[in-house]
Design a protein around this motif. Structure first.
Motif, PDB file in Angstrom:
ATOM      1  N   ILE A  39       0.870  -1.167   0.000  1.00 19.17           N
ATOM      2  CA  ILE A  39       0.000   0.000   0.000  1.00 19.17           C
ATOM      3  C   ILE A  39       0.912   1.224   0.000  1.00 19.17           C
ATOM      4  O   ILE A  39       1.830   1.338   0.831  1.00 19.17           O
ATOM      5  N   SER A  40       0.691   2.145  -0.939  1.00 16.60           N
ATOM      6  CA  SER A  40       1.613   3.275  -1.040  1.00 16.60           C
ATOM      7  C   SER A  40       0.893   4.540  -1.471  1.00 16.60           C
ATOM      8  O   SER A  40      -0.111   4.510  -2.180  1.00 16.60           O
ATOM      9  N   ASP A  41       1.414   5.656  -1.003  1.00 14.93           N
ATOM     10  CA  ASP A  41       1.115   6.958  -1.580  1.00 14.93           C
ATOM     11  C   ASP A  41       2.455   7.662  -1.760  1.00 14.93           C
ATOM     12  O   ASP A  41       3.507   7.045  -1.599  1.00 14.93           O
ATOM     13  N   LEU A  99      -7.823 -10.465  -2.117  1.00 12.87           N
ATOM     14  CA  LEU A  99      -7.903  -9.540  -3.243  1.00 12.87           C
ATOM     15  C   LEU A  99      -8.670  -8.276  -2.896  1.00 12.87           C
ATOM     16  O   LEU A  99      -8.481  -7.238  -3.534  1.00 12.87           O
ATOM     17  N   GLU A 100      -9.536  -8.349  -1.894  1.00 11.47           N
ATOM     18  CA  GLU A 100     -10.380  -7.205  -1.565  1.00 11.47           C
ATOM     19  C   GLU A 100      -9.993  -6.507  -0.284  1.00 11.47           C
ATOM     20  O   GLU A 100     -10.374  -5.355  -0.072  1.00 11.47           O
ATOM     21  N   LYS A 101      -9.239  -7.186   0.595  1.00  5.82           N
ATOM     22  CA  LYS A 101      -8.935  -6.521   1.863  1.00  5.82           C
ATOM     23  C   LYS A 101      -7.788  -7.190   2.601  1.00  5.82           C
ATOM     24  O   LYS A 101      -7.409  -8.335   2.324  1.00  5.82           O
ATOM     25  N   ILE A 102      -7.243  -6.448   3.558  1.00  6.02           N
ATOM     26  CA  ILE A 102      -6.345  -6.951   4.588  1.00  6.02           C
ATOM     27  C   ILE A 102      -6.992  -6.663   5.931  1.00  6.02           C
ATOM     28  O   ILE A 102      -7.415  -5.532   6.191  1.00  6.02           O
ATOM     29  N   THR A 118      -8.739  -1.823   2.514  1.00  9.28           N
ATOM     30  CA  THR A 118      -9.615  -2.334   1.464  1.00  9.28           C
ATOM     31  C   THR A 118      -9.028  -1.976   0.096  1.00  9.28           C
ATOM     32  O   THR A 118      -8.448  -0.903  -0.084  1.00  9.28           O
ATOM     33  N   PHE A 119      -9.186  -2.910  -0.849  1.00 12.52           N
ATOM     34  CA  PHE A 119      -8.748  -2.707  -2.229  1.00 12.52           C
ATOM     35  C   PHE A 119      -9.975  -2.667  -3.134  1.00 12.52           C
ATOM     36  O   PHE A 119     -10.866  -3.513  -3.018  1.00 12.52           O
ATOM     37  N   ALA A 152      -6.763   1.950  -2.782  1.00 12.61           N
ATOM     38  CA  ALA A 152      -6.565   1.385  -1.449  1.00 12.61           C
ATOM     39  C   ALA A 152      -6.810   2.452  -0.399  1.00 12.61           C
ATOM     40  O   ALA A 152      -6.388   3.608  -0.559  1.00 12.61           O
ATOM     41  N   GLU A 153      -7.489   2.052   0.649  1.00 13.95           N
ATOM     42  CA  GLU A 153      -7.681   2.974   1.773  1.00 13.95           C
ATOM     43  C   GLU A 153      -7.838   2.191   3.057  1.00 13.95           C
ATOM     44  O   GLU A 153      -8.179   1.002   3.051  1.00 13.95           O
ATOM     45  N   GLY A 154      -7.561   2.858   4.162  1.00 15.01           N
ATOM     46  CA  GLY A 154      -7.662   2.227   5.475  1.00 15.01           C
ATOM     47  C   GLY A 154      -6.554   2.742   6.369  1.00 15.01           C
ATOM     48  O   GLY A 154      -6.074   3.866   6.213  1.00 15.01           O
TER      49      GLY A 154
END
Length: 325
Positions: A39-41, A99-102, A118-119, A152-154
């Motif tokens: 996960i990156s920004d 595929l949809e979440k961690i 979440t993806f 991706a967010e969370g």
């Protein structure tokens, strides 16, 4: 020619028999499979690496490694806690990687990491990154890209310090086989250019043993301005230069240069004959330069935070790849 295609068909069938997801839970010796969730920004990045291992004695182990800009750590679990479901969903106790979440929450040795990510809207490659090598039996290591980017967010929380991801970018890949290559570099970057153009780059160069011979192979996917460029050994790409901070490959009139401009490496563990005893170096978020050319004309020349991982032998066996020409 017919003989060639028949051999490819045989490799394809055997490849399907040997690598079928849940089959790893029934494998007896010298095997690993690991998944890399990133996960990156532009300012920060983090990655979770759940993995399953069987050493040469048949001992099984399960780990989740975590790395961010400042540190890396790992958590160990009992192997009977692992369940794999299709489409990809890895359950390790109450933790889920899919595929949809961690969804992760674990405390060990005074360290707690908690994450809910979440993806959405994943973007997939048009075909397998391994090309024909996907179907070749007896490969030491197989690489797979599940999605090249996603929304991706969370959040990720480490000992009470929270990293919040809003409008971040996700990336998911995996490796499986017996061991990581004895020499390799890997880099990945998702971002947005100065003109608002989205891009993603994944490049891996590795020393590949196959049928008592070794060759230096590469796989690369460049997605830029809604177009994918695929550079790979199976498409004629050649490695021109390779060091611990620089790689250059050429395929026909295309040239890609990837250069690490600073050092911020953390230590991660990697498999050797199924056992997690090697130490590699990863920069999960470090200043990178990517320059992509066609007939010496620049398609893009970007400096952007990206990931860079390496394990290179600096002895005489690797000197021929040291020139930065």
């Amino acid at each position: 020619m017919l003989c060639f295609f028949y051999k490819v068909w045989q490799c394809r069938i055997l490849g399907k028999i040997l690598f079928m997801g849940n089959l790893i839970l029934k494998t007896k010796k010298r095997f690993f499979e690991g998944w890399y969730f990133k996960i990156s920004d532009k300012d920060c990045a983090a990655a979770f690496i759940p993995s399953y291992h069987i050493d040469k004695y048949g001992k099984r182990s399960v780990f989740v490694q975590f790395i961010n800009n400042h540190q890396s750590m790992w958590f160990e679990f009992k192997d009977d806690l692992v369940k794999l479901k299709k489409p990809l969903q890895i359950h390790i106790g109450n933790n889920i990687f899919g595929l949809e979440k961690i969804s992760f929450d674990c405390s060990q040795q005074g360290t707690r990491v908690k994450a809910e990510i979440t993806f959405r809207q994943p973007k997939f490659l048009r075909n397998d990154i391994m090309g024909i090598f996907k179907y070749m039996p007896f490969m030491e290591c197989r690489h797979k890209v599940y999605f090249i980017s996603s929304e991706a967010e969370g959040y990720i929380e480490h000992n009470g310090n929270r990293m919040v991801f809003d409008k971040a970018i996700g990336y998911l890949e995996s490796d499986s086989g017996v061991s990581f290559p004895k020499q390799y570099i890997w880099t990945h970057c998702n971002g947005i250019g100065d003109q608002g153009e989205k891009f993603s780059i994944m490049l891996s160069i590795a020393d590949i043993p196959y049928l008592r011979r070794n060759f230096l192979g590469c796989i690369c996917s460049i997605n830029y301005s809604n177009k994918e460029y695929r550079l790979a050994t199976y498409k004629g790409a050649k490695v021109i230069s390779l060091t611990e901070n620089f790689a250059k490959i050429r395929q026909g009139n295309y040239v890609l240069i990837a250069q690490r401009l600073e050092e911020n490496a953390m230590s991660l563990k990697a498999p050797l004959y199924g056992e997690m005893i090697r130490q590699i170096n990863e920069n999960v978020c470090v200043k990178m330069r990517y320059c992509f050319l066609y007939k010496d004309n620049i398609i893009f020349d970007i400096e952007y935070p990206g990931g860079f991982e390496y394990f290179l032998d600096t002895t005489k066996d690797n000197k021929q790849h040291k020139s930065q020409g």
